[in-house]
Each structure stands twice: as C-alpha cells, then as structure tokens.
Write a protein that holds these residues in place. Structure first.
Motif, short mmCIF file in Angstrom:
data_model
loop_
_atom_site.label_atom_id
_atom_site.label_comp_id
_atom_site.label_asym_id
_atom_site.label_seq_id
_atom_site.Cartn_x
_atom_site.Cartn_y
_atom_site.Cartn_z
N PRO A 172 0.86 -1.44 0.11
CA PRO A 172 -0.11 0.16 -0.19
C PRO A 172 0.57 1.38 -0.26
CG PRO A 172 0.28 -1.40 2.53
CD PRO A 172 1.04 -1.68 1.49
N VAL A 173 2.06 1.61 -0.76
CA VAL A 173 2.73 2.48 -0.93
C VAL A 173 1.80 3.96 -1.64
CG1 VAL A 173 4.73 3.62 -2.14
CG2 VAL A 173 5.22 1.17 -1.28
N LYS A 174 1.80 5.28 -1.37
CA LYS A 174 1.03 5.83 -2.06
C LYS A 174 1.96 6.54 -2.04
CE LYS A 174 -2.44 3.99 0.12
NZ LYS A 174 -3.22 3.25 -0.01
N ILE A 175 2.60 6.95 -4.11
CA ILE A 175 3.53 8.36 -4.26
C ILE A 175 3.00 8.90 -4.57
CG2 ILE A 175 4.41 8.12 -6.28
CD1 ILE A 175 4.53 5.13 -6.54
N VAL A 176 2.92 10.27 -4.13
CA VAL A 176 2.85 11.78 -4.39
C VAL A 176 3.53 12.22 -5.66
CG1 VAL A 176 1.46 13.96 -4.01
CG2 VAL A 176 1.96 12.27 -2.08
N LEU A 177 3.52 12.15 -6.51
CA LEU A 177 4.60 12.73 -7.61
C LEU A 177 4.11 14.31 -7.93
CD1 LEU A 177 5.33 10.48 -10.13
CD2 LEU A 177 5.17 12.95 -10.95
N LEU A 178 5.26 15.08 -7.97
CA LEU A 178 5.12 16.92 -7.44
C LEU A 178 5.23 16.66 -10.03
CD1 LEU A 178 6.12 17.29 -4.69
CD2 LEU A 178 3.91 17.52 -5.07
N ASN A 179 4.59 16.93 -10.66
CA ASN A 179 4.93 17.17 -12.17
C ASN A 179 4.95 18.33 -12.58
OD1 ASN A 179 5.39 16.14 -14.25
ND2 ASN A 179 3.42 14.83 -14.48
N ASN A 180 6.34 18.19 -12.82
CA ASN A 180 6.46 20.29 -13.08
C ASN A 180 7.35 20.15 -14.77
OD1 ASN A 180 9.35 18.93 -12.37
ND2 ASN A 180 9.88 21.15 -10.94
N GLY A 181 7.11 18.08 -14.78
CA GLY A 181 7.63 18.27 -16.38
C GLY A 181 9.04 18.30 -17.03
N GLY A 182 9.85 18.56 -15.64
CA GLY A 182 11.44 18.65 -16.46
C GLY A 182 11.95 18.03 -15.07
N ILE A 183 13.38 17.93 -15.74
CA ILE A 183 14.78 18.27 -13.92
C ILE A 183 14.38 19.01 -13.55
CG2 ILE A 183 16.99 17.49 -13.69
CD1 ILE A 183 16.70 15.64 -16.24
N GLY A 184 14.01 19.93 -12.24
CA GLY A 184 14.45 21.00 -12.05
C GLY A 184 12.84 22.19 -12.72
N GLY A 185 12.13 21.76 -13.57
CA GLY A 185 11.17 23.03 -14.13
C GLY A 185 10.93 22.04 -15.31
N GLY A 186 10.38 22.51 -15.94
CA GLY A 186 9.49 22.45 -17.65
C GLY A 186 9.38 23.58 -18.03
N MET A 187 7.72 23.14 -19.19
CA MET A 187 7.72 23.52 -19.87
C MET A 187 6.15 23.76 -20.09
SD MET A 187 10.73 24.00 -22.96
CE MET A 187 10.38 25.44 -23.90
N ASP A 188 5.83 24.94 -21.30
CA ASP A 188 3.93 24.44 -20.73
C ASP A 188 3.69 23.01 -22.16
OD1 ASP A 188 3.12 26.23 -19.38
OD2 ASP A 188 3.65 27.74 -20.45
N GLU A 189 4.69 23.90 -23.55
CA GLU A 189 4.42 22.76 -24.12
C GLU A 189 5.63 22.34 -24.53
OE1 GLU A 189 1.77 21.02 -25.41
OE2 GLU A 189 0.42 22.57 -23.82
N LEU A 190 6.11 21.36 -25.60
CA LEU A 190 7.72 21.14 -26.43
C LEU A 190 7.78 22.13 -27.33
CD1 LEU A 190 7.54 16.96 -26.16
CD2 LEU A 190 8.61 18.77 -24.23
N PRO A 191 9.03 22.43 -27.63
CA PRO A 191 8.96 23.36 -28.89
C PRO A 191 8.85 22.23 -30.03
CG PRO A 191 11.12 22.93 -27.57
CD PRO A 191 9.92 22.09 -26.92
N THR A 192 8.49 22.96 -30.94
CA THR A 192 8.19 22.22 -32.65
C THR A 192 9.18 22.50 -33.15
OG1 THR A 192 6.82 23.43 -33.22
CG2 THR A 192 5.98 21.40 -32.43
N ASP A 193 9.82 23.61 -33.12
CA ASP A 193 10.71 24.85 -33.86
C ASP A 193 12.39 24.48 -33.40
OD1 ASP A 193 10.07 26.71 -31.77
OD2 ASP A 193 10.31 27.95 -32.50
N LYS A 194 12.62 24.36 -32.71
CA LYS A 194 13.78 23.98 -31.59
C LYS A 194 14.56 23.01 -31.32
CE LYS A 194 13.10 26.59 -27.42
NZ LYS A 194 13.31 27.64 -26.81
N PRO A 195 15.51 22.54 -31.26
CA PRO A 195 15.04 20.96 -29.54
C PRO A 195 15.13 21.25 -28.63
CG PRO A 195 17.19 21.93 -30.94
CD PRO A 195 16.84 22.81 -31.02
N ILE A 196 14.92 20.33 -28.59
CA ILE A 196 14.06 20.18 -26.72
C ILE A 196 15.41 20.46 -25.91
CG2 ILE A 196 12.83 19.27 -24.94
CD1 ILE A 196 11.36 17.09 -27.45
N PRO A 197 15.17 21.67 -24.72
CA PRO A 197 15.78 21.67 -23.64
C PRO A 197 15.69 20.46 -23.09
CG PRO A 197 13.80 23.77 -24.08
CD PRO A 197 13.70 22.96 -24.89
#
Ligand SMILES: Cc1ncc(C[n+]2csc(CCOP(=O)(O)OP(=O)(O)O)c2C)c(N)n1
Ligand SMILES: [Mg+2]
Length: 546
Positions: free
Chosen positions: A460-485
């Motif tokens: 019965p492990v309860k995982i709470v995942l704090l999801n900011n979409g990245g390592i230390g921070g993320g983006m609202d959407e993935l870029p389509t016009d440049k490499p993904i940071p």
C-alpha cells in the motif's frame, strides 16, 4: 548420508545470519538460490531492475539494523547492482549483494554473461569475495554479513559461480558458522566525555547536528534525553530527521543557514562534514568554528575541520555516557540568550517568506501549496521517501518527521532512482506503517516500472508525484521549432495511468482545491496509489511569477 546443494547452504546461511529479506531478479545461475531462500523462510521480492533491487536491500538493512540481501544474475545483473553498492557505501548502510557467476570451469573462455565481478564490486564495497567451494559458504556468509554491519556499515559482495550453486556436498563435509551477535557498541574515553561537555558549556552559540548515524545506532531515546537536559538548539541532517522530532521546541531546522553560519561550537553527532554540511567551511560555517565530533569511525574524525574533542564510539552508547556525566553537572544552556532570539527571529522570517506561496491557491500550483496539503494529510507514523531536486529539497523543510529512521532520500550520494526501491523496502519491513513516496517526475522515472512490483505484492505505497515536467522545471509545451531543452520532460505526463495499468489507483490533480481529497482517496485505497500533481513548470523555491 544426505547431500545438500550449494544453493541451499547459502540460503540457510543467510537466514541464520539474520537475513530476512531478499530483493532481486532471477535468471542464470541464481534461480536455485531464490527458490532455496523462499524455502528457508526468507521473503523474496522479485523486482524489475537490479538497481532498484539493490536500493531496496540497503534500505531494508538500514531499517532492520542488519544487512539484507540483493540477488542478481551474472554479468549485467551484477553491473546494474553496482549502483546500489556505491549508494550503500556512501550512505554507510549495510547490504549484501549475491551475484551469480559463470561456472569456474568456464572462466576466461568467454562464458555467457562472464564478467570480472569481484574486481568490479570491490571498488564499491567493504568486502568482496568469490566462493570457490560450497563447503566454504557458511564461512564466507558469516564474514561478509559481519563485515557489513560491524563498525561503520557498508556494502559487501559474494560471487557465487554456477557450479558452486549446483555443487552437492555431504552434510558432514561442512560446518555451520555461529550466528553473528548484534554489533558491538564501543564507548568513548571518559576524559573525552568530560571534555565534550566542558566545550559545550564554554559556547556562546552552540549547535547540535544530529546525523543518520544516530538513527542507525537506535540512539533516539538517548539523544532526546541529552537535548532535553542540556536545552541545546539542534538541527538534523536530511536522514537524521526524526531522531528528535522536527517540531521539538529546541529544533532550529527552520533557521538552518543562520545556525550553521553563526554557531561557535558545533556538536556533530553521527553526521559528516561532507557536501551536505558544506564541508564545515566558511562562508557557510564560521571560520573558527570549534567542533566536537561523535563518530563510529575513527578515520572520520577531523575530516575537513579538525575536531577539538573526538568521541569515537557507538552513538547510543556514547550519548548514554554523556547523559550519565550530566548527572554531575548542574549545567544547561540558558533559556534566554541572544543566540536563541536570533535563531527564533530567523526562523520566523523564513516562514514569512514562504507563507504567500503556501497560501497561493492558483492553478497550476507551486511546491509550497502542494506541501501544505501533503503535510496535513501525512500520518504521523509514515515512512517518508523522497527524491528529486526541488521536490526533495523543499519537501525536507515542509514535511516534518517525528520518528527516527522514517525518512529515506537521495542521501549522501545524491542518487536519483532510489525512491521506488526504498518504498518497497519500507513496505516490506513495516507492513503496519503508511509508506509515502514524494517524488519528482524525473526522480520517479528512473525506477517507475517498480509500480508493477508494488501492485503485484499489493504493497500500500502512496506515491505523490510533483510533476513539473522536467529536471528542476519544465515547459508548458514541447518546442516544435528547436531542439528540446536538455532538462525538459513531457509536460503533464500521465504517470497516474502507469499505476492504473497494473491495478493500482491513479489520480490526476490539476487544481490545488482537489489535492486533499485526492490524497485521502489514495490513502483509503487498499493497495498502491499514485497521485499525479501537476505543478507550475516554473515553480521553484522562490516565487518566479507574480
Ligand atoms: C543517478 C542520477 N542521475 C542524474 C542525476 C542528476 N539529477 C539531479 S536531480 C535530478 C532530477 C530532478 O528532477 P525531478 O525529480 O523532476 O525533481 P524537481 O526538481 O523537478 O522537483 C537529476 C536527474 C542524479 N542526481 N542521479
Ligand atoms: Mg521535475
């Protein structure tokens, strides 16, 4: 005359030496060892990656006080588990890795999964040895297990070749080893006990730092008594949290930076002056800080800063000596001093800084708002597992521990990927306690497949995942016009569905107003649950948006 197989001898020897749990992955040539272990009464948990299995074994060792086992196949299995050996060494946690090996008769021929395993493991171990004959297994198991948890704890490795695992020997041809007693608890020199108390009495701005060495030595009663009697301000290392409750009136953890910087005498109790403690050096510490150092390992004394008083011995035994010596002194650190006032003012100022973030109900939420609900929801007897960068660092300040050995995190080695193995170990060792893993989305990903292990074993492990979409921070959407940071992961990834895929409960939370009820639903669920909390991808320690 009855014959016994090597596999049975190793399983029974491990059981005899106090190994109750084995985490691993089977294959050539270790299947017979896992089967014999189950037969011998050892709980076997089959995992999905040897890294996670080796992390689980060491956490189980830390929680039980004796090394627990990790079982892996030859070659790649052993190599994957090296991560766990290194992490255990760095954390000073006991564990025993049992690696299957190619048959001795094929050595050097290019055997299936052949590898120089003893040599590879030796660099990350207190002890590494190959077993060359089944009759010697009880000897090697005794030596390995004892080395792992006597003195400063650490990792040990035994190499088990296929032909030794399958070797049939006469029962009369080998001797069982004696069962290893609990680890010795050496005391410090009496004169040093007096010198330590005298140094503390002379301090203007004393500080006690409680490390995980005190948790390991089960010293919570002694340390609590010492703090109560001396009235000294204290703070805990990340995994020393809970030896004395974080919410104790004498805790100055909320003013950590100021306390470290301004203290004139630091009593280091089972903690090291490594990177976590900024090496004990200026500017994070006073240039001429005086150090009283309690450590199990004499070699640790004086690392980075010379110790004025050295107390070499077992944490529980030495603090009991200090408490007895206090009987002859009428001293305690006074209730009203400039130092206490300064620390209290600093703690209050720090709280004022984060209060607006705690109270910010906008969606997507920030870390502090998420931790507000998590903190109120956390049962007092929970074992808290945590990993991530912001997730772990902010969580350390926002989730108090009141019990010892109840926080497991990325630790001295700063390893991402430990959380799932640690949570599985905690659920195995403490089936009666709530296990909560607060994970960053990157940290979780390293061993995310272990949710299947949790579901299979109904942990019965309860995982709470704090999801900011990245390592230390993320983006609202993935870029389509440049490499993904480089630090960016998928925005709003549905980690909750991974848990659902294997029969656990997954819940997605997008608005802070829904967080508490999601946490309650997760806790009420009879099995593993994952609450996927979508954070502002720009959330951080300080407010970045208005
Ligand atoms: C084995 C390993 N690989 C890589 C790293 C580098 N690293 C440090 S923290 C971190 C992940 C932080 O992101 P996350 O877990 O999402 O937490 P956040 O800060 O975003 O809350 C990584 C990859 C590490 N510490 N350990
Ligand atoms: Mg993240």
């Amino acid at each position: 005359m009855a014959t016994v197989r090597g596999a049975t001898i190793i399983a029974e020897s491990l059981k005899q030496q106090g190994v109750e749990y084995m985490f691993g992955i089977v294959g050539f040539p270790v299947v017979p060892i896992a089967a014999a272990a189950q037969k011998a009464g050892i709980t076997y948990i089959g995992m999905r990656n040897e890294q996670a299995a080796s992390y689980a074994a060491q956490a189980a060792g830390y929680l039980t006080g004796r090394p627990q086992a990790c079982l892996v196949v030859s070659g790649p299995g052993v190599i994957h588990a090296l991560s766990g050996l290194a992490n255990a060494q760095s954390n000073c946690w006991p564990m025993i890795l049992i690696g299957g090996a190619s048959p001795v008769v094929q050595n050097g021929r290019g055997a299936f999964q052949e590898e120089k395993q003893v040599a590879a493991a030796a660099g990350f171990c207190k002890y590494a040895h190959a077993v060359e004959d089944a009759r010697r297994i009880p000897f090697y198991v005794e030596q390995a297990v004892r080395t792992s948890f006597y003195g400063r704890p650490g990792a040990v490795y035994l190499d088990m070749p296929d032909d030794v695992i399958l070797q049939q020997v006469e029962e009369s041809d080998y001797r069982k080893a004696t069962t290893i007693p609990d680890a010795p608890r050496p005391q410090a020199m009496e004169e040093n006990i007096e010198a330590a108390l005298t140094a503390l009495e002379s301090a203007q701005r004393p500080l006690v730092i409680v490390g995980k060495g005190m948790a390991w030595s089960n010293a919570e009663n002694e340390v609590r008594e010492f703090i109560e009697r001396t009235q000294l301000p204290f703070l805990a290392s990340p995994m020393g949290k809970g030896v004395v409750p974080d919410e104790h009136a004498l805790s100055v953890g909320a003013a950590r930076t100021h306390a470290l910087k301004e203290a004139d005498v630091v009593f280091l109790m089972g903690a090291r002056l490594n990177w976590i403690m900024h090496f004990g050096l200026a500017p994070r510490f006073s240039r001429d800080v005086r150090v009283i150092q309690l450590d199990m390992s004499a070699e640790e004394i004086g690392t980075n800063v010379p110790a004025e008083v050295a107390l070499v011995g077992d944490g529980k035994a030495v603090v009991a000596q200090l408490n007895r010596a206090l009987d002859n002194r009428q001293w305690f650190y006074p209730a009203e001093t400039d130092w206490r006032s300064a620390l209290a003012a600093k703690a209050e100022a720090n709280q004022t800084t984060v209060q607006p973030m705690i109270e910010d109900d906008s969606a997507p939420m920030n870390y502090y708002r998420a931790f507000k609900d998590i903190r109120e929801w956390l049962p007092e007897n929970a074992v808290i597992v945590s990993e991530g960068a912001n997730t772990m660092d902010i969580g350390r300040t926002q989730m108090p521990n009141s019990l010892p050995r109840s926080r497991l995190d990325a630790g001295s080695y700063g390893t991402m990927g430990v959380g799932m193995g640690f949570a599985i170990a905690a659920a195995t060792v403490h089936p009666d306690r709530p296990i909560v893993a607060v994970e960053g989305d990157s940290g979780f990903g390293f061993s995310g497949m272990e949710v299947e292990t949790m579901c299979r074993h109904k942990m019965p492990v309860k995982i709470v995942l704090l999801n900011n979409g990245g390592i230390g921070g993320g983006m609202d959407e993935l870029p389509t016009d440049k490499p993904i940071p480089v630090s960016i992961l998928t925005p709003r990834a549905r980690y909750d569905l991974m848990m659902e895929a294997f029969g656990g409960k997954g819940i997605l939370v997008e608005d802070p107003k829904d967080l508490r009820s999601a946490l309650d639903d997760a806790m009420a669920f009879d099995g593993p649950a994952l609450v996927n909390v979508l954070l502002d991808p720009r959330a951080g320690r300080r407010k970045t948006n208005s």
